[in-house]
Motif scaffolding. Sequence first.
Motif, short mmCIF file in Angstrom:
data_model
loop_
_atom_site.label_atom_id
_atom_site.label_comp_id
_atom_site.label_asym_id
_atom_site.label_seq_id
_atom_site.Cartn_x
_atom_site.Cartn_y
_atom_site.Cartn_z
N TRP A 265 0.82 -1.21 0.00
CA TRP A 265 0.00 0.00 0.00
C TRP A 265 0.85 1.25 0.00
N SER A 266 1.91 1.27 0.81
CA SER A 266 2.67 2.51 0.96
C SER A 266 3.44 2.85 -0.30
N SER A 267 3.66 1.87 -1.19
CA SER A 267 4.45 2.17 -2.39
C SER A 267 3.70 3.04 -3.37
N ASN A 268 2.38 3.18 -3.18
CA ASN A 268 1.63 4.13 -3.99
C ASN A 268 1.79 3.88 -5.49
N SER A 269 1.70 2.60 -5.87
CA SER A 269 1.91 2.26 -7.28
C SER A 269 1.11 1.00 -7.59
N LYS A 270 0.78 0.79 -8.87
CA LYS A 270 -0.14 -0.30 -9.22
C LYS A 270 0.34 -1.68 -8.84
N TYR A 271 1.56 -2.03 -9.34
CA TYR A 271 2.01 -3.42 -9.16
C TYR A 271 2.21 -3.78 -7.69
N PRO A 272 2.85 -2.90 -6.92
CA PRO A 272 2.99 -3.25 -5.50
C PRO A 272 1.66 -3.38 -4.79
N LEU A 273 0.69 -2.50 -5.12
CA LEU A 273 -0.60 -2.58 -4.43
C LEU A 273 -1.28 -3.91 -4.74
N LEU A 274 -1.32 -4.27 -6.03
CA LEU A 274 -1.93 -5.54 -6.40
C LEU A 274 -1.21 -6.71 -5.75
N GLY A 275 0.13 -6.67 -5.84
CA GLY A 275 0.90 -7.76 -5.25
C GLY A 275 0.68 -7.84 -3.75
N GLY A 276 0.64 -6.68 -3.08
CA GLY A 276 0.44 -6.69 -1.65
C GLY A 276 -0.92 -7.22 -1.26
N LEU A 277 -1.98 -6.79 -1.98
CA LEU A 277 -3.33 -7.28 -1.66
C LEU A 277 -3.43 -8.78 -1.91
N ARG A 278 -2.90 -9.21 -3.07
CA ARG A 278 -2.98 -10.65 -3.38
C ARG A 278 -2.21 -11.46 -2.35
N SER A 279 -1.03 -10.96 -2.02
CA SER A 279 -0.19 -11.71 -1.09
C SER A 279 -0.82 -11.79 0.29
N SER A 280 -1.41 -10.68 0.77
CA SER A 280 -2.01 -10.75 2.10
C SER A 280 -3.25 -11.62 2.09
N ALA A 281 -4.04 -11.57 0.99
CA ALA A 281 -5.21 -12.46 0.93
C ALA A 281 -4.76 -13.92 0.94
N GLN A 282 -3.67 -14.20 0.20
CA GLN A 282 -3.16 -15.58 0.17
C GLN A 282 -2.70 -16.01 1.56
N MET A 283 -1.97 -15.10 2.25
CA MET A 283 -1.43 -15.49 3.55
C MET A 283 -2.52 -15.74 4.56
N ILE A 284 -3.57 -14.87 4.58
CA ILE A 284 -4.59 -15.12 5.59
C ILE A 284 -5.44 -16.33 5.25
#
Lengths: 100, 162, 342
Positions: free
Chosen positions: C144-163
Amino acid sequence: MVPLAHILALSAILFGLGAAGFLVRRNIITIFMCIELMLNAVNLAFIGFARFLGSLDGQVFAFFVIVVAAAEAAVGLAIIIAVYRNRGSLSIEDFDSMKL
Amino acid sequence: MAALFYILAAVAILAALCVVLQRTPVYSALALIVVLCSLAVVYLLLGAEFLAVVQVIIYAGAIMVLFVLVIMLLNARQETPLDRSRLARWLGAPLLAVFLGEVCFAVWQRYPVKATAAAVIDGGPRAIGALLFRSYVLPFEVTSILILVAVLGAVVLAKKQP
Amino acid sequence: MGMSFSTVLSLLAIIAKVAVVLVALLTAVAYAVWLERKVVAHIQSRWGPYRVGPHGLLQPVADGLKILFKEDFAPSQVDHLIFWLAPFIAFALSLVPISVIPFGASVTISGHTISFQITDLNVGLLFVFAVTSLGVYGVALAGWSSNSKYPLLGGLRSSAQMISYELSLGLGVVGVVMLAGSLSLREIVERQVGLWNIFLQPVGFLVYFMAAIAETNRIPFDLPEGESELVGGFHTEYSGFKFAMFFMAEYANIVTVSCLATLLFFGGWLGPVFGPPLLRALLPVAWFCLKVLGFLFLYIWIRGTLPRFRYDQLMGFGWKFLLPVGLLNVLVTSLLVAWRST
């Protein structure tokens, strides 16, 4: 050993801060977080009493509070997402009419 | 041991102030996580080991993740401060402090500081499990239905209407 | 302050243990990187690091120095506080679970009992899961803090996967906890004398291991950070020391998960013990390290061999296959335990 009065004082302060935040803030998600803060203050009181009365019932109650808070957070956030889609804003001042 | 409690209490109160006063929702969420974790350590000090880890796993590790993800999804911006009356702002905080002082005083009258604790209790998983599955089995089963209903409700409410 | 000499001594002993374990863990993390590069290289019929030191053994040192001297910059529109905080959270949380992991049996040397464990919590296993569930924040906040498309998508996907995979991770070990009757890691190992849990809980082991690979964002579950998909995922905008912290956090998580797998399913430090007392004290630790090394090799072997899952396949696998299998395993194990105890 920490006196019970101090534990209850901490619980009261956290609850008061949560209540104040609930009344003052305008972002609906922050208001929700202040509600969670109040729930946690109550949990602390439960567990403090469990310690001082020597019974585990307080801990079991705190457990149920955590579970109910989880369910409430899930549904509440879903409602917030649905309302955001309708109103386009997260400020409670825009949630002032029941008309869609 | 007692010193640790007061340190944690100070951390929790500071973090709670951040939750209430921060303009950016993400910072409030992070501050709330700090409150939750410091309260978990307080629970450990009070002999509730199982509750402490449950608090971290469920509250700090799942509920707050939900909050943080929703804040990110909805792109919650900073709150703009309203132009409230200056009287309310300068009077509100002291009044809150007075109110909290009254509550603390009332509590200390009821439970004098010298009250001693009962014998050490065992807050381990075995003891809590025994209670949950014997005396409190009905609320336990009802909360599992509650969680199921909450899951279904959340999915239905947050679905995008085509 | 009123602290007696013995409390000061025990405090010093704890600090010494923590220092030794931390140094060992960080060295293991650095050389896990070397091991991965070597093994993947040999799987792909090439040499891997070869020149820096014999067989590239000093490569991690060289890489570490290089990363330390890199320029530390951040894009201008990031949320600076959280951009700076996220790798620290990820790295710090990855180092915490090692404090409840027992490396060997307790030994008594001239009246003093030394246990190869920093602390033995009676809810030790739950503590590891608690810290793992907090690890989601490092990823989500970085994206989220990277304020950019790819990191946001990757971060959301990764956190959904982890939980999602946290649930299967927990269910995989419930069978083990039922067999051992305790959540303390030391007691779980001590109940495995004679018969390791892998023979009693094979399904549980498979569920746990697959969920663990997904939790640590490794191939075949590493879509959120796959280069061909999302550039770099949640750590795209990171460089230099902050990126190194994410990297080290990932490998420390792998080491922790491997340690847990050996403790829960493969008997921890149990193995043939012989010889003079000093050897008797150190052999269990050696067996433990050997088993953890085996798991690291298995991780790297899987990484070098399998392709990665698509995101919907990944989530479907976690929710529609792994979770029901885990629940079924818990049901069958509880029935067997109840039947055996009558």
